[in-house]
Design a protein around this motif. Structure first.
Motif, PDB file in Angstrom:
ATOM      1  N   ASP A   1      -8.285   4.239   8.224  1.00  0.00           N
ATOM      2  CA  ASP A   1      -9.546   4.186   7.514  1.00  0.00           C
ATOM      3  C   ASP A   1     -10.335   2.943   7.913  1.00  0.00           C
ATOM      4  O   ASP A   1     -11.537   3.022   8.150  1.00  0.00           O
ATOM      5  CB  ASP A   1      -9.298   4.211   6.003  1.00  0.00           C
ATOM      6  CG  ASP A   1     -10.574   4.087   5.205  1.00  0.00           C
ATOM      7  OD1 ASP A   1     -11.506   4.894   5.437  1.00  0.00           O
ATOM      8  OD2 ASP A   1     -10.652   3.187   4.350  1.00  0.00           O
TER       9      ASP A   1
ATOM     10  N   TRP B   1      -8.084   2.569  -1.312  1.00  0.00           N
ATOM     11  CA  TRP B   1      -6.689   2.721  -0.905  1.00  0.00           C
ATOM     12  C   TRP B   1      -5.814   2.651  -2.140  1.00  0.00           C
ATOM     13  O   TRP B   1      -6.097   1.931  -3.081  1.00  0.00           O
ATOM     14  CB  TRP B   1      -6.256   1.619   0.054  1.00  0.00           C
ATOM     15  CG  TRP B   1      -7.055   1.498   1.316  1.00  0.00           C
ATOM     16  CD1 TRP B   1      -7.760   2.480   1.947  1.00  0.00           C
ATOM     17  CD2 TRP B   1      -7.240   0.317   2.090  1.00  0.00           C
ATOM     18  NE1 TRP B   1      -8.355   1.991   3.069  1.00  0.00           N
ATOM     19  CE2 TRP B   1      -8.053   0.652   3.190  1.00  0.00           C
ATOM     20  CE3 TRP B   1      -6.797  -0.993   1.975  1.00  0.00           C
ATOM     21  CZ2 TRP B   1      -8.422  -0.271   4.157  1.00  0.00           C
ATOM     22  CZ3 TRP B   1      -7.163  -1.912   2.939  1.00  0.00           C
ATOM     23  CH2 TRP B   1      -7.965  -1.545   4.025  1.00  0.00           C
TER      24      TRP B   1
ATOM     25  N   HIS C   1      -2.552   5.134   6.766  1.00  0.00           N
ATOM     26  CA  HIS C   1      -3.849   5.719   6.423  1.00  0.00           C
ATOM     27  C   HIS C   1      -4.889   4.620   6.201  1.00  0.00           C
ATOM     28  O   HIS C   1      -6.039   4.741   6.629  1.00  0.00           O
ATOM     29  CB  HIS C   1      -3.723   6.584   5.171  1.00  0.00           C
ATOM     30  CG  HIS C   1      -5.036   7.036   4.620  1.00  0.00           C
ATOM     31  ND1 HIS C   1      -5.796   8.012   5.219  1.00  0.00           N
ATOM     32  CD2 HIS C   1      -5.747   6.612   3.545  1.00  0.00           C
ATOM     33  CE1 HIS C   1      -6.921   8.180   4.533  1.00  0.00           C
ATOM     34  NE2 HIS C   1      -6.911   7.336   3.511  1.00  0.00           N
ATOM     35  N   ALA C   2      -4.495   3.549   5.519  1.00  0.00           N
ATOM     36  CA  ALA C   2      -5.425   2.443   5.270  1.00  0.00           C
ATOM     37  C   ALA C   2      -5.893   1.820   6.584  1.00  0.00           C
ATOM     38  O   ALA C   2      -7.082   1.531   6.759  1.00  0.00           O
ATOM     39  CB  ALA C   2      -4.762   1.395   4.384  1.00  0.00           C
TER      40      ALA C   2
ATOM     41  N   ALA D   1      -7.820  -2.915  -1.655  1.00  0.00           N
ATOM     42  CA  ALA D   1      -7.479  -1.528  -1.964  1.00  0.00           C
ATOM     43  C   ALA D   1      -8.505  -0.921  -2.919  1.00  0.00           C
ATOM     44  O   ALA D   1      -8.943   0.220  -2.725  1.00  0.00           O
ATOM     45  CB  ALA D   1      -6.078  -1.453  -2.569  1.00  0.00           C
TER      46      ALA D   1
ATOM     47  N   LEU E   1       0.823  -1.207   0.000  1.00  0.00           N
ATOM     48  CA  LEU E   1       0.000   0.000   0.000  1.00  0.00           C
ATOM     49  C   LEU E   1       0.858   1.258   0.000  1.00  0.00           C
ATOM     50  O   LEU E   1       1.894   1.321   0.661  1.00  0.00           O
ATOM     51  CB  LEU E   1      -0.918   0.014   1.222  1.00  0.00           C
ATOM     52  CG  LEU E   1      -1.962  -1.099   1.279  1.00  0.00           C
ATOM     53  CD1 LEU E   1      -2.667  -1.099   2.625  1.00  0.00           C
ATOM     54  CD2 LEU E   1      -2.963  -0.953   0.138  1.00  0.00           C
TER      55      LEU E   1
END
Length: 127
Positions: free
Chosen positions: A27, A114, A23-24, A109, A18
Motif C-alpha cells: 500500500d 492499516w 499489505h501495508a 496505521a 501490523l
C-alpha cells in the motif's frame, strides 16, 4: 492533498505490530516515492526476515545502525519528506538524523488504514 514525494522507512519492529505487514508495504508504494525497512538487528537476520516474509522494499539498513541507514538513504533518495515509522524503541533515532520525521506505527496505521495485530487475551487466565 499531501505530496507523494516521500521516502518511507519502516522498522521491523513496526512491521511486527501490523496484522498484514506485506499489505501495508505494498500500500505504501502507491503513495510514496521510496519504501524501505530498517532494523537494529544484525544484517543477516534482517535480510532473512525480509526475504522469508516476502516484503517489498527498496532499501534495508544493512550492517549499519538505523541512524546511519537513514543518513545514507537521505543521501541516496531526494524527496520532499523523509518519515520513519517505528515503535517506542526507534522513536529517538530521528532526533539524531537531519530531515527525518518520526511517526509511531499506531499513528501510521490509523492514518493509512492499516490494521494492527490484535493481542490475544485467550490465555490471560492461564494457569
Amino acid at each position: 492533498m499531501a505530496s507523494t514525494d516521500l521516502t518511507l522507512a519502516v522498522s521491523l519492529g513496526a512491521l511486527d505490530r501490523l496484522a498484514r505487514p506485506a499489505h501495508a508495504l505494498e500500500d505504501a508504494t502507491t503513495w510514496t516515492s521510496h519504501v524501505g525497512i530498517v532494523s537494529s538487528e544484525p544484517s543477516y537476520i534482517e535480510r532473512r526476515r525480509v526475504r522469508e516474509a516476502g516484503y517489498h522494499q527498496e532499501f534495508l539498513s544493512g550492517p549499519r545502525s538505523i541512524a546511519e541507514a537513514l543518513s545514507a538513504v537521505r543521501g541516496h533518495f531526494e524527496t520532499e519528506r523523509y518519515v520513519l515509522v517505528g515503535t517506542d524503541e526507534t522513536a529517538g533515532v530521528v532526533g539524531t538524523v537531519p530531515d527525518w520525521a518520526y511517526q509511531s506505527v499506531t499513528e501510521a496505521a490509523k492514518a493509512a488504514g492499516w490494521q494492527l495485530e490484535s493481542v490475544s487475551t485467550a490465555d490471560d487466565d492461564w494457569p
